[in-house]
Design a protein around this motif. Structure first.
Motif, short mmCIF file in Angstrom:
data_model
loop_
_atom_site.label_atom_id
_atom_site.label_comp_id
_atom_site.label_asym_id
_atom_site.label_seq_id
_atom_site.Cartn_x
_atom_site.Cartn_y
_atom_site.Cartn_z
N SER A 17 0.82 -1.21 0.00
CA SER A 17 0.00 0.00 0.00
C SER A 17 0.85 1.27 0.00
N ASP A 18 2.00 1.24 0.72
CA ASP A 18 2.83 2.45 0.77
C ASP A 18 3.45 2.76 -0.58
N SER A 143 -10.70 -7.61 -3.14
CA SER A 143 -9.30 -7.41 -2.73
C SER A 143 -8.98 -5.96 -2.42
N ALA A 144 -9.87 -5.05 -2.80
CA ALA A 144 -9.66 -3.62 -2.56
C ALA A 144 -11.00 -2.91 -2.53
N TRP A 145 -11.03 -1.79 -1.79
CA TRP A 145 -12.25 -0.99 -1.81
C TRP A 145 -11.94 0.50 -1.82
N ILE A 146 -12.89 1.25 -2.34
CA ILE A 146 -12.78 2.69 -2.51
C ILE A 146 -13.78 3.36 -1.58
N PRO A 161 -3.91 8.61 4.01
CA PRO A 161 -3.16 8.50 2.77
C PRO A 161 -4.11 8.29 1.59
N VAL A 162 -3.59 8.28 0.40
CA VAL A 162 -4.41 7.99 -0.78
C VAL A 162 -4.67 6.49 -0.87
N VAL A 163 -3.69 5.70 -0.46
CA VAL A 163 -3.85 4.24 -0.43
C VAL A 163 -3.34 3.73 0.92
N ALA A 168 -7.05 -7.38 5.14
CA ALA A 168 -7.11 -8.37 4.07
C ALA A 168 -7.14 -7.74 2.69
N ARG A 169 -7.23 -6.43 2.60
CA ARG A 169 -7.35 -5.79 1.29
C ARG A 169 -6.78 -4.38 1.29
N LEU A 170 -6.66 -3.81 0.10
CA LEU A 170 -6.22 -2.43 -0.06
C LEU A 170 -7.42 -1.49 0.07
#
Length: 241
Positions: A17-18, A143-146, A161-163, A168-170
């Protein structure tokens, strides 16, 4: 490969993520959403929206990138009728193709909130059974959520942060860097409809019992859980497993 091993393999395959955050630190909201889509693919990406007072801006940007990205809406059982109507209006006007309304488990409600007064005696527990647990269930396939948090909202959101890593997910925050004026510009440019309760003084809208009007000199989220130390429902302050 068993289910646990498969999950570990899936998580380990995601980029750090970083690293993603550094690359997207100055990216536009559309670029962040496009990067999320490229990173995990549409089938593994979801956008979580409250269909609240500022939600239309993020949903508009997402629809311009890909209107078929799944959208998760938490129907807590305590929402304003205006919010439900606004959800339906935005689905139609923005051409959203996969909005999933998720409700709390009836068994849990019957066991833990049979009299529908948990919001008063223990608002954290109420949020847990009506928002946190349903979201965890809804996000299992992804695997990721917004989400739509912004730094200008302050408190625990001031340094997002932005990400980020969400267990378990981004977790992608495409509006982290935007200003209130930039959100307003999206509304004006796209002629987006406003949440019906904005004209009545509700600048941030959640569940009926825990939402109140705000005055001009207050923060936009001052009307959420007014009079309590609580400022978040929990979906952004704990890892969603």
């Amino acid at each position: 490969m068993n289910a646990v091993a498969a999950q570990v393999s899936s998580v380990s395959a995601l980029p750090p993520s970083d690293e993603l955050d550094r690359g997207l630190r100055d990216a536009s909201p559309a670029e962040v959403i496009a990067a999320a889509l490229k990173t995990v693919g549409r089938d593994k990406l979801a956008l979580v929206s409250s269909f609240g007072t500022e939600s239309a801006a993020l949903l508009k940007v997402m629809a311009e990138v890909d209107p078929a990205i799944p959208v998760i809406f938490l129907d807590t059982g305590w929402l304003f009728e205006e919010t439900l109507a606004y959800r339906d209006a935005l689905i139609a006007s923005l051409g959203l193709k996969d909005v999933r309304s998720i409700k709390p488990a009836e068994e849990t409600l019957s066991r833990e909130d049979p009299d529908r007064d948990l919001w008063f005696s223990d608002p954290d527990a109420c949020c847990r059974i009506r928002k946190v647990e349903p979201l965890a269930r809804a996000l299992k396939p992804f695997s990721a959520w917004i989400n739509g948090r912004k730094r200008f909202q302050g408190n625990t959101r001031a340094d997002i942060p932005v990400v980020e890593d969400d267990g378990a997910r981004l977790k992608f925050n495409p509006f982290a860097n935007v200003s209130r004026a930039e959100i307003e510009a999206i509304f004006v440019r796209a002629k987006l409809p406003r949440h019906p309760l904005v004209v009545s003084g509700f600048l941030s809208v959640g569940c009926m019992p825990c939402t109140s009007r705000t005055t001009e000199d207050e923060d936009s989220r001052a009307g959420r859980w007014r009079g309590r130390a609580k400022t978040e429902c929990g979906i952004h302050t704990m890892k969603i497993s």
